[in-house]
Design a protein around this motif. Structure first.
Motif, PDB file in Angstrom:
ATOM      1  N   UNK A 298     -20.935  26.971 -55.661  1.00 58.35           N
ATOM      2  CA  UNK A 298     -19.595  26.427 -55.869  1.00 58.35           C
ATOM      3  C   UNK A 298     -19.032  25.848 -54.560  1.00 58.35           C
ATOM      4  N   UNK A 299     -19.326  26.497 -53.428  1.00 55.92           N
ATOM      5  CA  UNK A 299     -18.852  26.002 -52.132  1.00 55.92           C
ATOM      6  C   UNK A 299     -19.492  24.657 -51.782  1.00 55.92           C
ATOM      7  N   UNK A 300     -20.771  24.487 -52.123  1.00 54.71           N
ATOM      8  CA  UNK A 300     -21.411  23.194 -51.885  1.00 54.71           C
ATOM      9  C   UNK A 300     -20.715  22.087 -52.682  1.00 54.71           C
ATOM     10  N   UNK A 301     -20.400  22.392 -53.946  1.00 55.94           N
ATOM     11  CA  UNK A 301     -19.678  21.418 -54.768  1.00 55.94           C
ATOM     12  C   UNK A 301     -18.302  21.132 -54.179  1.00 55.94           C
TER      13      UNK A 301
ATOM     14  N   UNK B 160     -12.245  24.329 -42.826  1.00 58.14           N
ATOM     15  CA  UNK B 160     -12.751  25.627 -42.398  1.00 58.14           C
ATOM     16  C   UNK B 160     -12.943  26.502 -43.621  1.00 58.14           C
ATOM     17  N   UNK B 161     -14.155  27.085 -43.754  1.00 52.91           N
ATOM     18  CA  UNK B 161     -14.447  27.989 -44.864  1.00 52.91           C
ATOM     19  C   UNK B 161     -14.980  29.295 -44.284  1.00 52.91           C
ATOM     20  N   UNK B 162     -14.319  30.382 -44.608  1.00 56.19           N
ATOM     21  CA  UNK B 162     -14.701  31.708 -44.128  1.00 56.19           C
ATOM     22  C   UNK B 162     -15.234  32.508 -45.304  1.00 56.19           C
ATOM     23  N   UNK B 163     -16.541  32.799 -45.263  1.00 61.49           N
ATOM     24  CA  UNK B 163     -17.182  33.549 -46.354  1.00 61.49           C
ATOM     25  C   UNK B 163     -17.686  34.885 -45.806  1.00 61.49           C
ATOM     26  N   UNK B 164     -16.934  35.969 -46.010  1.00 57.86           N
ATOM     27  CA  UNK B 164     -17.400  37.283 -45.533  1.00 57.86           C
ATOM     28  C   UNK B 164     -18.749  37.631 -46.146  1.00 57.86           C
TER      29      UNK B 164
ATOM     30  N   UNK C 263      -3.886  22.493 -46.790  1.00 58.81           N
ATOM     31  CA  UNK C 263      -4.107  23.207 -48.046  1.00 58.81           C
ATOM     32  C   UNK C 263      -4.970  24.423 -47.755  1.00 58.81           C
ATOM     33  N   UNK C 264      -4.513  25.595 -48.191  1.00 54.94           N
ATOM     34  CA  UNK C 264      -5.271  26.830 -48.004  1.00 54.94           C
ATOM     35  C   UNK C 264      -5.447  27.516 -49.343  1.00 54.94           C
ATOM     36  N   UNK C 265      -6.527  28.262 -49.462  1.00 56.75           N
ATOM     37  CA  UNK C 265      -6.744  28.970 -50.711  1.00 56.75           C
ATOM     38  C   UNK C 265      -7.981  29.838 -50.665  1.00 56.75           C
ATOM     39  N   UNK C 266      -8.402  30.275 -51.835  1.00 55.91           N
ATOM     40  CA  UNK C 266      -9.530  31.197 -51.965  1.00 55.91           C
ATOM     41  C   UNK C 266     -10.388  30.735 -53.136  1.00 55.91           C
ATOM     42  N   UNK C 267     -11.710  30.812 -52.975  1.00 53.01           N
ATOM     43  CA  UNK C 267     -12.654  30.493 -54.040  1.00 53.01           C
ATOM     44  C   UNK C 267     -13.404  31.776 -54.385  1.00 53.01           C
ATOM     45  N   UNK C 268     -13.477  32.085 -55.660  1.00 49.61           N
ATOM     46  CA  UNK C 268     -14.070  33.341 -56.116  1.00 49.61           C
ATOM     47  C   UNK C 268     -15.103  33.052 -57.207  1.00 49.61           C
TER      48      UNK C 268
ATOM     49  N   UNK D 256     -14.462  33.335 -50.791  1.00 47.33           N
ATOM     50  CA  UNK D 256     -14.393  32.628 -49.504  1.00 47.33           C
ATOM     51  C   UNK D 256     -12.987  32.081 -49.339  1.00 47.33           C
ATOM     52  N   UNK D 257     -12.474  32.142 -48.129  1.00 44.40           N
ATOM     53  CA  UNK D 257     -11.175  31.542 -47.807  1.00 44.40           C
ATOM     54  C   UNK D 257     -11.401  30.152 -47.233  1.00 44.40           C
ATOM     55  N   UNK D 258     -10.521  29.227 -47.582  1.00 39.69           N
ATOM     56  CA  UNK D 258     -10.659  27.880 -47.028  1.00 39.69           C
ATOM     57  C   UNK D 258      -9.322  27.387 -46.487  1.00 39.69           C
TER      58      UNK D 258
END
Length: 218
Positions: free
Chosen positions: A33-36, A67-71, A18-23, A77-79
């Motif tokens: 939000x990433x911690x949650x 994997x979470x990439x947060x520029x 599963x891939x996606x983006x969190x904004x 962040x992309x996950x």
């Protein structure tokens, strides 16, 4: 059974990615939000529900990698998450009825149902409720006519209001909620049109029967 953490070679464990983006509107809100988000993936063998063709298919999954990439300085962040499912089949979260009849009085009934799913077998739960029963040898059997797989119950004394449940998924037979001995093999049904038979050795009987299952899919 294939429901094992050591799967059959022909049906290995399934990987789901599963891939996606969190904004969010600020970096601080995004990090909270990433911690949650990370907290959702604690534990093993949890339900992973996926919408498919208007239904929900459930897999039993454990996170194998995340994997979470947060520029830096940006509010997104992309996950990418990989789930491993030791049971290779997804199953519907709602059951399908293969048979539901009341007031049966004969000692033998053969019914037919077109089993859904694409997994190599489907596993029914058979519920038999006796409203009246007398005499005979107290034997009871439920079988798959094509394969010869059958559960045979002997040595029990049946009376009115008894409920027998043959659970082919969890491999148990109960009488009024208490596990009892049985002989034979739990019937498994390939998808498609299949016959199954109820038979008993009572002198007289009146009973209701429900045969339900949760379709499983490759």
């Amino acid at each position: 059974a294939n429901r094992s953490v050591i799967p059959f070679v022909s049906y290995p464990s399934r990987s789901i990615r599963v891939s996606g983006k969190i904004i969010d509107s600020t970096v601080a809100l995004l990090e909270a939000r990433l911690d949650t988000f990370r907290s959702y993936f604690r534990g093993t063998d949890k339900n992973l529900d996926i919408d498919f063709a208007g239904t929900t298919r459930r897999y039993i999954a454990t996170v194998n990698g995340i994997s979470i990439d947060q520029p830096g300085g940006l509010q997104y962040a992309n996950f990418d998450i990989e789930f491993m499912c030791s049971e290779p089949f997804g199953r519907n979260t709602t059951s399908t009825s293969a048979e539901s009849s009341t007031g049966r009085t004969a000692s033998t009934y053969t019914d037919n149902h077109t089993f859904l799913g694409t997994a190599p077998y489907q596993l029914p739960i058979i519920t038999i409720e006796y409203t009246a029963v007398t005499g005979g040898d107290n034997s009871l059997m439920f079988s798959n006519d094509a394969t010869g797989q059958a559960i045979l119950i002997l040595g029990q004394t049946f009376v009115a209001d008894d409920i027998v449940i043959i659970d082919c998924e969890n491999k148990s037979v109960t009488l009024n909620g208490v596990e009892i001995d049985f002989l034979g093999a739990f019937p498994e049904f390939e998808p498609g049109s299949r016959d199954f038979t109820y038979t008993d050795g009572f002198t007289t009987r009146t009973f209701n029967i429900d045969v339900d299952y949760y379709p499983m899919w490759l």
